[in-house]
Design an enzyme around this catalytic site. Structure first.
Site, PDB file in Angstrom:
ATOM      1  N   ARG A 185     -28.037 -22.916 100.616  1.00 55.51           N
ATOM      2  CA  ARG A 185     -29.455 -23.253 100.834  1.00 55.51           C
ATOM      3  C   ARG A 185     -29.661 -24.679 101.321  1.00 55.51           C
ATOM      4  NH1 ARG A 185     -28.682 -19.008  98.078  1.00 55.51           N
ATOM      5  NH2 ARG A 185     -30.131 -17.245  98.233  1.00 55.51           N
ATOM      6  N   TYR A 222     -45.802   1.900 113.687  1.00 54.65           N
ATOM      7  CA  TYR A 222     -45.360   3.070 112.918  1.00 54.65           C
ATOM      8  C   TYR A 222     -46.216   4.315 113.122  1.00 54.65           C
ATOM      9  CZ  TYR A 222     -42.192  -0.251 110.820  1.00 54.65           C
ATOM     10  OH  TYR A 222     -41.212  -1.189 110.642  1.00 54.65           O
ATOM     11  N   HIS A 351     -23.210 -12.216 110.949  1.00 54.22           N
ATOM     12  CA  HIS A 351     -24.016 -11.114 110.425  1.00 54.22           C
ATOM     13  C   HIS A 351     -23.826  -9.872 111.314  1.00 54.22           C
ATOM     14  CE1 HIS A 351     -27.137  -9.471 107.810  1.00 54.22           C
ATOM     15  NE2 HIS A 351     -27.397  -8.716 108.866  1.00 54.22           N
ATOM     16  N   ALA A 352     -23.515  -8.756 110.685  1.00 53.35           N
ATOM     17  CA  ALA A 352     -23.135  -7.560 111.436  1.00 53.35           C
ATOM     18  C   ALA A 352     -24.264  -7.058 112.342  1.00 53.35           C
ATOM     19  CB  ALA A 352     -22.746  -6.455 110.463  1.00 53.35           C
ATOM     20  N   HIS A 380     -22.521   1.782 108.818  1.00 53.82           N
ATOM     21  CA  HIS A 380     -23.906   1.434 109.154  1.00 53.82           C
ATOM     22  C   HIS A 380     -24.012   1.067 110.642  1.00 53.82           C
ATOM     23  CE1 HIS A 380     -27.908  -0.492 108.422  1.00 53.82           C
ATOM     24  NE2 HIS A 380     -27.509  -1.271 109.415  1.00 53.82           N
ATOM     25  N   GLU A 381     -23.141   0.194 111.083  1.00 51.33           N
ATOM     26  CA  GLU A 381     -23.206  -0.270 112.485  1.00 51.33           C
ATOM     27  C   GLU A 381     -22.900   0.866 113.458  1.00 51.33           C
ATOM     28  OE1 GLU A 381     -24.653  -2.869 112.979  1.00 51.33           O
ATOM     29  OE2 GLU A 381     -24.499  -3.730 110.986  1.00 51.33           O
ATOM     30  N   HIS A 384     -25.767   2.961 114.262  1.00 48.97           N
ATOM     31  CA  HIS A 384     -26.599   2.415 115.345  1.00 48.97           C
ATOM     32  C   HIS A 384     -26.036   2.816 116.706  1.00 48.97           C
ATOM     33  CE1 HIS A 384     -29.240   0.013 112.874  1.00 48.97           C
ATOM     34  NE2 HIS A 384     -28.299  -0.797 112.444  1.00 48.97           N
ATOM     35  N   GLU A 409     -31.885   2.213 111.004  1.00 50.31           N
ATOM     36  CA  GLU A 409     -31.104   1.612 109.923  1.00 50.31           C
ATOM     37  C   GLU A 409     -30.548   2.657 108.960  1.00 50.31           C
ATOM     38  OE1 GLU A 409     -30.246  -1.335 110.141  1.00 50.31           O
ATOM     39  OE2 GLU A 409     -31.657  -1.970 111.692  1.00 50.31           O
ATOM     40  N   TRP A 481     -42.427 -17.459  98.523  1.00 53.55           N
ATOM     41  CA  TRP A 481     -41.178 -16.683  98.560  1.00 53.55           C
ATOM     42  C   TRP A 481     -40.734 -16.329  97.138  1.00 53.55           C
ATOM     43  CZ3 TRP A 481     -37.992 -14.031 101.681  1.00 53.55           C
ATOM     44  CH2 TRP A 481     -36.639 -13.899 101.340  1.00 53.55           C
ATOM     45  N   ARG A 485     -40.237 -12.807  95.011  1.00 53.47           N
ATOM     46  CA  ARG A 485     -38.918 -12.485  94.445  1.00 53.47           C
ATOM     47  C   ARG A 485     -39.070 -12.147  92.963  1.00 53.47           C
ATOM     48  NH1 ARG A 485     -33.737 -12.463  96.405  1.00 53.47           N
ATOM     49  NH2 ARG A 485     -32.963 -14.552  95.947  1.00 53.47           N
ATOM     50  N   HIS A 509     -32.266 -12.584 108.462  1.00 53.35           N
ATOM     51  CA  HIS A 509     -33.343 -11.966 109.245  1.00 53.35           C
ATOM     52  C   HIS A 509     -34.560 -12.866 109.439  1.00 53.35           C
ATOM     53  CE1 HIS A 509     -30.643  -8.960 107.685  1.00 53.35           C
ATOM     54  NE2 HIS A 509     -31.057  -8.117 108.615  1.00 53.35           N
ATOM     55  N   ARG A 518     -37.855  -2.208 107.804  1.00 55.77           N
ATOM     56  CA  ARG A 518     -36.955  -1.147 108.254  1.00 55.77           C
ATOM     57  C   ARG A 518     -35.872  -0.815 107.224  1.00 55.77           C
ATOM     58  NH1 ARG A 518     -34.461  -4.201 113.432  1.00 55.77           N
ATOM     59  NH2 ARG A 518     -36.681  -4.193 113.888  1.00 55.77           N
ATOM     60  N   TYR A 519     -35.410  -1.818 106.503  1.00 56.00           N
ATOM     61  CA  TYR A 519     -34.323  -1.551 105.546  1.00 56.00           C
ATOM     62  C   TYR A 519     -34.845  -0.885 104.286  1.00 56.00           C
ATOM     63  CZ  TYR A 519     -31.972  -4.751 108.690  1.00 56.00           C
ATOM     64  OH  TYR A 519     -31.468  -5.357 109.818  1.00 56.00           O
TER      65      TYR A 519
HETATM   66  O1  X8Z Z   1     -28.733  -6.551 108.315  1.00 55.13           O
HETATM   67  C1  X8Z Z   1     -28.276  -5.494 107.948  1.00 55.13           C
HETATM   68  C2  X8Z Z   1     -27.234  -4.767 108.783  1.00 55.13           C
HETATM   69  C3  X8Z Z   1     -27.445  -4.989 110.215  1.00 55.13           C
HETATM   70  S1  X8Z Z   1     -28.868  -4.178 110.826  1.00 55.13           S
HETATM   71  C4  X8Z Z   1     -25.860  -5.248 108.423  1.00 55.13           C
HETATM   72  N1  X8Z Z   1     -28.636  -4.978 106.749  1.00 55.13           N
HETATM   73  C5  X8Z Z   1     -29.576  -5.648 105.870  1.00 55.13           C
HETATM   74  C6  X8Z Z   1     -29.012  -6.950 105.328  1.00 55.13           C
HETATM   75  O2  X8Z Z   1     -27.806  -7.186 105.453  1.00 55.13           O
HETATM   76  O3  X8Z Z   1     -29.777  -7.718 104.743  1.00 55.13           O
HETATM   77  C7  X8Z Z   1     -28.175  -3.705 106.201  1.00 55.13           C
HETATM   78  C8  X8Z Z   1     -28.859  -3.561 104.883  1.00 55.13           C
HETATM   79  C9  X8Z Z   1     -29.849  -4.684 104.749  1.00 55.13           C
HETATM   80 ZN    ZN Z   2     -28.591  -2.133 110.886  1.00 57.36          ZN
END
Ligand code: X8Z
Ligand code: ZN
Length: 611
Positions: A185, A222, A351-352, A380-381, A384, A409, A481, A485, A509, A518-519
């Site tokens: 942080r 949506y 980050h994936a 997950h990827e 996509h 997602e 925030w 939480r 994000h 979305r998640y």
């Molecule tokens: O960001 C992601 C994926 C890529 S769309 C790895 N996710 C969120 C995160 O990591 O915060 C998947 C679940 C939630």
């Molecule tokens: Zn994703």
């Protein structure tokens, strides 16, 4: 626009928004620019064709610029990517404004839907008629992405998110975890003034497009009224909250047993540094602490190590799941152009993400580690990528996206719900499938990730909605925030925070400007999809033991929905797949029913809840 955006935007985040944004160049949208002339249905159709053409021209270039910027973070790659982003923004705004001019015409279904999509395409719109502001916004986006990706601070320090996350995941020393939590942080405070400016500019852009603010624009994507969408999220949260509360209560009690009253009192919120994850968003890494006695369960991380699964082998295995459903293999360029491992000697956004750079060029970008958690992320990827290829092959450009972003997602996660002990035995990762005594441990592992995530998935955009609407002013960002939480997750900051901190920015994000609702949607939808697909597979046992591996009939059903892209409202896509137009969390409840019963027994003499 959402379309491509969705896609790339999926992960490209920045680029994504980009993808819709637009080309600053005044090209010909003659049919719209012609003044004083009655617009016709033919004009609208021509406009859409022209828009699709122009977007397709810019997309590959913008995606490649963004790819390089994220996999090789330098001053120069940021410069190039932000130029491309700027072009996309300008094009996106131009096309959105042009689309609005047809709103009073009676049009055929597809033309109308595509014009609506054009209006909603951008994630962060810039104000109309201001190339300067579009440029400033694009630069801020690149800069935020680079700060997060490189983990650097203005005073020249660097923090390694992977290393710090590993401490959070594996340590049981509260001080070590606290230090890792605090260290990460230290990166985000320098984002704050940029973020404030970003909110200002993008809100002006959203207003120009007829929305109150960016949050209202996001909630409008949506196929329902924006307020109705927010209510829908709350309704579904209400369905799963009792399950979350039971889990929270048990986990807090176990943490209290382990660390004592001074660190985790048996009441109130749980300090956020003890849950095994940098953001306390998934708790699977502290499974051992909360495990039911008796059955063993399967630790996939250990098994991957024992069987020497390299990152590539993990990806091959995951691809194998999709091909077992009847999907074609990914193209050769997937294997040569993806980033599977953290590059040595340069910064990269770890980050994936999953990309469709063109309709034949699919990639993932990850820094894969040999853990069960990462094995899931790979599925997950790939979800996509398989979704992208399905709609790219069938749909015109403006429909190339998921039914809604939660669907995108959810697909890989749906497949990963079939990584059951039975499946792991089938692929040789374990020798023996545990008997029924393994069910509770398995469900507990799943709940620590899937159930624990739900309130986090909900609160991130609640915060952003408040920020964009002005309900939270810049000098209230951090306080707001932590309020959310605490309220939704029942976790709290482990040390005092102030407005010098920008803790939201420690989550990918936020600097990446990827919407987060979305998640939450995906964590509900994946169970709904799983229940349906298991039904088609004729599985009659408990939901958590069902695996759709190797079932071509299930693959056909899934593919039919993927191919629809965003050509129809998501409610219709959901109906095509499940027979219902409603999001419904009863599948989550069904799946975890045995665990809920067990948790409630454990909690009988405990005081549950917080504030
Ligand atoms: O960001 C992601 C994926 C890529 S769309 C790895 N996710 C969120 C995160 O990591 O915060 C998947 C679940 C939630
Ligand atoms: Zn994703």
């Amino acid at each position: 626009m959402q379309k491509h955006l969705t896609t790339k935007r999926l992960m490209l985040t920045a680029a994504i928004s980009i993808a819709l944004a637009g080309c600053s160049v005044e090209t010909k949208t003659d049919n719209v620019t012609t003044q004083n002339q009655q617009l016709t249905e033919a004009d609208a159709k021509a406009y859409v064709v022209n828009a699709e053409q122009r977007l397709s021209e810019i997309y590959e270039y913008a995606a490649k610029a963004e790819w390089v910027a994220q996999t090789y973070i330098t001053e120069d790659t940021q410069f190039i990517a932000s130029k491309a982003n700027e072009e996309i923004k300008l094009l996106g705004i131009e096309l959105a404004n042009g689309a609005a001019k047809f709103k009073d015409l009676t049009l055929d279904y597809d033309t109308k839907r595509k014009l609506d999509l054009l209006r909603l395409g951008l994630t962060l719109p810039a104000p109309a008629d201001s190339p300067e502001l579009a440029s400033e916004l694009a630069k801020i986006e690149s800069k935020l992405s680079a700060i997060y990706g490189s983990g650097s601070t203005p005073d020249g320090n660097k923090y390694d998110l992977i290393g710090l996350s590993n401490t959070m995941a594996t340590s049981d020393d509260p001080e070590a975890m606290l230090n890792a939590w605090i260290d990460w942080r230290k990166v985000s405070p320098s984002m704050k003034d940029k973020y404030v400016r970003l909110v200002e500019i993008a809100n002006q852009g959203a207003k120009d497009l007829g929305f109150n603010d960016v949050g209202a624009m996001w909630r409008s994507k949506y196929d329902m009224e924006p307020d109705a969408f927010a209510n829908e999220m709350d309704r579904v949260w209400g369905q799963v909250k009792p399950l979350y509360d039971s889990l929270h209560c048990h986990v807090r009690a176990k943490l209290n047993e382990k660390y004592g009253d001074d660190v985790v009192p048996n009441e109130g919120e749980i300090p956020a540094h003890l849950l095994g994850n940098m953001w306390a968003q998934t708790w699977g890494n502290i499974y051992d602490l909360v495990a039911p006695e008796g059955g063993t369960g399967v630790d996939v991380t250990t098994k991957l190590k024992e069987h020497n699964y390299t990152p590539i082998k993990m990806v091959e295995q995951a691809e194998g799941f999709f091909t077992s459903l009847g999907f074609e293999e990914l193209p050769g360029t997937f294997w040569t152009r993806s980033q599977f491992e953290k590059p040595v000697g340069r910064d990269s956004v770890c980050h994936a993400s999953a990309w469709d750079v063109t309709d034949t060029d699919y990639r993932i970008k990850m820094c894969i580690q040999q853990t069960g958690e990462e094995f899931n992320v790979i599925h997950h990827e790939l979800g996509h990528n398989f979704y992208q290829r399905a709609y790219n092959q069938k749909q015109p450009l403006l429909y190339r996206g998921s039914a809604n972003d939660g669907f995108h997602e959810a697909i890989g996660d749906t497949v990963a719900l079939s990584i059951t002990p039975k499946y792991l035995k089938e692929i040789g990762l374990i020798e023996e499938e545990p008997d029924a005594s393994g069910d509770l441990p398995f469900l507990m592992r799943m709940a620590m990730d899937k159930v624990a995530f739900l309130p986090f998935g909900l609160m991130v955009d609640k915060w952003r909605w408040q920020v964009f609407s002005g309900e939270l002013k810049p000098d209230q960002y951090n306080e707001g925030w932590w309020k959310l939480r605490e309220q939704y997750q029942g976790v709290k900051a482990p040390v005092a925070r102030s407005e010098e901190n920008f803790d939201a920015g420690s989550k990918y994000h936020i600097p990446a400007n990827t919407p987060y609702s979305r998640y939450f949607l995906a964590h509900i939808l994946q169970f709904q999809f799983h229940r349906e697909l298991c039904d088609i597979a004729g599985e009659t046992g408990p939901l958590h033991r069902c695996s759709i591996y190797n079932n071509k009939e299930v693959g056909t059903k899934l593919n039919a929905m993927l191919e629809m892209g965003m050509s129809k409202p998501w409610q219709e896509a959901l109906e095509a797949m499940t027979g219902s137009k409603e999001m419904d969390a009863t599948a989550v409840i069904d799946y975890f029913a045995p665990l809920k019963t067990w948790l409630d027994k454990q909690n009988v003499n405990r005081q549950c809840g917080w504030k």
